[in-house]
Scaffold this active site. Sequence first.
Site, PDB file in Angstrom:
ATOM      1  N   MET A 151       0.847  -1.188   0.000  1.00  0.00           N
ATOM      2  CA  MET A 151       0.000   0.000   0.000  1.00  0.00           C
ATOM      3  C   MET A 151       0.885   1.241   0.000  1.00  0.00           C
ATOM      4  SD  MET A 151      -3.264   0.899   2.414  1.00  0.00           S
ATOM      5  CE  MET A 151      -2.353   1.042   3.948  1.00  0.00           C
ATOM      6  N   CYS A 152       0.465   2.270  -0.703  1.00  0.00           N
ATOM      7  CA  CYS A 152       1.240   3.498  -0.836  1.00  0.00           C
ATOM      8  C   CYS A 152       0.335   4.710  -0.673  1.00  0.00           C
ATOM      9  CB  CYS A 152       1.912   3.568  -2.200  1.00  0.00           C
ATOM     10  SG  CYS A 152       2.976   2.175  -2.596  1.00  0.00           S
ATOM     11  N   GLY A 153       0.947   5.825  -0.359  1.00  0.00           N
ATOM     12  CA  GLY A 153       0.245   7.095  -0.321  1.00  0.00           C
ATOM     13  C   GLY A 153       0.957   8.098  -1.195  1.00  0.00           C
TER      14      GLY A 153
END
Length: 297
Positions: free
Chosen positions: A1-3
Amino acid sequence: MCGIIGLHLRDPELHPMLGRLLDDMLCGVSERGPDSVGVAVYGDDRRNPGGQAAVSVLRAPGDLDRSVAALLPGTPDVTASRAGDTTVLTAPVTGETLAAAVTAAAPEALVVGRGDDVVVYKGAGHPQDLARTYGLREVSGWQGLAHTRMATESAINPEGCHPYSVGPDQCLVHNGSFSNHATIRRELERRGVTFDSENDTEVGARFVAACLADGDDLEKALLRLGETFDGFYTLLVTTADGFAVVRDEIACKPAVIAEHPRWVAMASEFRALAELPGIGEARIFEPDPGKVYTWQR
């Protein structure tokens, strides 16, 4: 998961606030990627003075500025500053010349950003800790982006952080995965493109850089990427005069854009945008699948 976060300031009066605004936005996506963060900022004359180029380096030896200066024509002054794992060198030469001198002086070092207007920082650790290390709130300028990461397929280290900055003043951050990156890597290598990692994002970044070098504008480069790459992704790409967002045709990775007369912003979650000045008057929307959105300086 990334932002992912990105901010393009249209109003020069906001330029002194760039770092504070980016830092506030970063708080909104830190939980999406607590392992590491990369940041790129455009237009900060204190970090990349006018008439000079900046090169961001990982694994830099302590005397890199002196050894690089000795390799440059006329032996100009080279200034070095360190922020965590990243060393930034500046000198009154082109970014390509400075980057080549870094590689010649320290083959073990890794150049992770170069240009006349951009400075890149990368590091492993919690985003808010690294933001303080980089002095993010003190940054001024007209554009910036950041990427937080929870590693799922590769090691947690500064080398694996986004943005991937593989062309002059060009940065790309990516949430998702390219399924055919190995095939495209081989095609680029046949054209003489070299790679620093096995990361699929680097393949996307070097593809875009090759398109821009061929004369494409940012919109055409990202349209070509959509025609060439398989997978699912949200991308934010920045250059010395542009800011662009695109999602794949399925658009399963989140993205929100806010457009205001004074600025344009993009983030993985709305809460990263909530404190921007005038957010109540902004046009807020989710980018359509497969459509390239671009803004020019």
